[in-house]
Motif scaffolding. Sequence first.
Motif, PDB file in Angstrom:
ATOM      1  N   GLY A 155      43.079  32.704  39.616  1.00 54.38           N
ATOM      2  CA  GLY A 155      43.727  33.426  40.748  1.00 54.38           C
ATOM      3  C   GLY A 155      44.584  32.689  41.425  1.00 54.38           C
ATOM      4  O   GLY A 155      45.876  33.160  41.848  1.00 54.38           O
ATOM      5  N   TYR A 158      36.763  39.019  37.991  1.00 49.71           N
ATOM      6  CA  TYR A 158      35.812  39.205  39.279  1.00 49.71           C
ATOM      7  C   TYR A 158      34.645  39.997  38.961  1.00 49.71           C
ATOM      8  O   TYR A 158      33.453  39.739  39.499  1.00 49.71           O
ATOM      9  N   MET A 209      37.590  31.686  37.123  1.00 49.22           N
ATOM     10  CA  MET A 209      38.394  32.727  37.703  1.00 49.22           C
ATOM     11  C   MET A 209      39.124  32.464  39.068  1.00 49.22           C
ATOM     12  O   MET A 209      40.326  32.795  39.064  1.00 49.22           O
ATOM     13  N   ARG A 210      38.823  31.527  39.853  1.00 50.08           N
ATOM     14  CA  ARG A 210      39.430  31.077  41.127  1.00 50.08           C
ATOM     15  C   ARG A 210      40.575  30.255  40.779  1.00 50.08           C
ATOM     16  O   ARG A 210      41.744  30.415  41.293  1.00 50.08           O
ATOM     17  N   VAL A 226      42.482  39.252  36.229  1.00 49.42           N
ATOM     18  CA  VAL A 226      41.854  38.404  37.176  1.00 49.42           C
ATOM     19  C   VAL A 226      40.752  39.249  37.831  1.00 49.42           C
ATOM     20  O   VAL A 226      39.644  38.784  37.944  1.00 49.42           O
TER      21      VAL A 226
END
Lengths: 393, 373
Positions: free
Chosen positions: B253, B280, B249-250, B276
């Motif tokens: 992002g 989270y 996810m990071r 996204v």
Amino acid sequence: MNIELTTEQKALQLEVREYMKTIMTPELLQEMKIPEYKEGGGPEFRKQYARMGADGWIGLSWSKELGGREMTHVEQYIFTDEVVRSGFAYPFLTTEAVTPVIAANANDKVRDEVVGGVRDGKVVIAIGYSEPNAGTDLASLTTKAERDGDDWIINGQKMWTSLANFADYVWLAARTDPDASKKHKGLTMFLVPTTLEGFSHTPVHTLGVRTNATYFSDIRLPDKYRVGEINGGWKLITGQLNIERLSLFTHGQVDSLYQGVCEWAAATPSPAGGKLIEQSWVQHNLARVKSGLEVVKLICWKQAWSMDQGALDMADASVAKVYGSEFFVELYRLLLEVMGQAGAIATDSPGAVLKGKLEFRWRVGSILTFGGGANEVQRDIIAMAGLWMPRTR
Amino acid sequence: MDFTISEELGSVQQLAQQILADFTGVDQLGIIEQQQERIDGKLWHALAEAGLLGLDIEESMGGTDMGFYSLAMLCEEVGRTVAPVPVIPVLVSTAGTLRRFASPAQKEQWLPGIANGSSLLSAALEEYNNDDPAKPACSATAMEGGYAISGTKICVSSAGSAKRILLSATTGDELVVALVDPLAAGVTLTPQVVTSGETCHELQLENVQVPGDDIIATGGKALEAMEWAHQATRTALCAMAVGVCDKMMRITGQYTSEREQFGRAIATFQAVSHRVADCYIDVECLRLVTQQAASRLDQGRPAREAVAIAKIWCGDVTHRVSQASQHCHGGTGVDRDYPLHRFCLLARQIELSAGSSALLTAQLGQDICAAYT
């Protein structure tokens, strides 16, 4: 890392649960059948609310100076969770969200009058934020307050002012500087006694409960009812909204619905033979509800715990709002599906399952995803505050 | 109730992060992927040196005895770095079970070697269409001084270098948990390449004679051992999934904040940023249910329901976060020169291991039914 209530916390949970049974008197249950009084405001509601004040249950987390018990947020959450579970129309926004802000920002006289009244269970405050043309974009509100000597003259209209039909005050956001460089910089907060001349309301009947449109027509309000600095209202609004989101999605209220449906399905025969709960599709829905509910519980605990540790993370507060609101709606559906056609039978009609509670909760639940800050805005906040992504446009 | 990561646990996490970061550069991962068995021996040795292989092994057996929760945290960090080390089969499924259920002599024989990295033992908990080691199809027949075991186990990790493989079989009346020597007569290992890229093995046992010294438990104790191994393995997979999904996810992002189309970063489109943001939310949910399951196991409290719920979330979240990450990356996400693909492959592997969301949802539903009838 120990994700379980302590013995003392469990004892408090039980104490509140037992206490709330004494609050939900037969008279109150009868009164709540009247649509007008479903969300509180009737004489029996007033009586029991005042009793909670007299018994010292209001403002648990407030400072001792204000008459509170300085309980931790975790304890406060345990209380909130049980009160909501009981079905009492406890005015959380008054006690948990608005009153602490008033206590911190109002002048001494109004603080004594309002905070003291709330602590005694005698004061209910309605929230006057939204307007016909200011919802998610709250800062564009146009209700105005103009200085006139020692007073303010207030004109405008608010929308969705729940409880205003019986509240003692409206916690009002008004524009005091029409020329501010940014529109959220020209707002000021006021407490408007609903007894003042020029205040009126009309009912708005929603899918679920009654709410109100409120009108402010040349109301003359003494300056002592201004809360916080002139043009400094935005900070008070946003600080309060974060706390408001915390009392919206508690575990107990939906957990009791889930348990009720499990018990009902275990007692209800299935046309296929055996009980309804033995059907795999019923078990599937119940399991999905259970795994989602567990997260509601954990999010609530973690948030309360975080507040005791210091600040609540901005992204986490928005995660709780989005997850809670969307899961509640999903939960209503999954549980209603178990009931099938009978799930659509309304309270007090013959054949209503669990007194039609779920049918009603679903109606009320339809506001959750946009109320208290639309989920789109929450997702924007999550992307920015949680993942450092750029602002969307 | 306390969500605090203690100072002790925090330092374990930091230490793990430092060591793993040193060994998981893209080039290094690529080199290990060329090996037949995908284990980074140097990294394994470094983890041993730092005492991280013995987190859930008694001090008297050469471990550091920091508890199951610390081991789950190590699994999360391994997920976050997609490090090629068999922490779950060796440290959780095998060492964790031995620690709790093996005899003092057996523990003495195997645990110090696992803790110091000199010997590797693995576990074979799954069979075709059966993820439950407490209900194996493999058969055990009592014989002079031990048991003879027959049957098939699948997707066994690290079987090629394991000195013993922990598995279960049934006599028909009772469960038997045994350590099988992969070099013993009657054992056939057939390579099975799986989604994560690892070469696992199908383990066929034909009347394999296991001496009494290698029988870990029988009957009620064996059942308890396999229930523990099942729950602990599931929880460790969830912890690893937290690391995998959080990192995916990071990465996403950051990528969407830099990638420009139509003259602007694609993260400035709500349609992209909200996808996204949903990741989270998912990762936070998975983190919470995993923390709950791991802390219950850590404290030796009943964990069946908490573990089932965690693994249901694990299956759903690995799938959703992986698909969203690939989608938001466009073609870059599937390019093997870009790091994301390793996370997506591992995510799918975790999802399908030790019980899927669908299976566990059905089982949770049956448990609910039983509780109310």
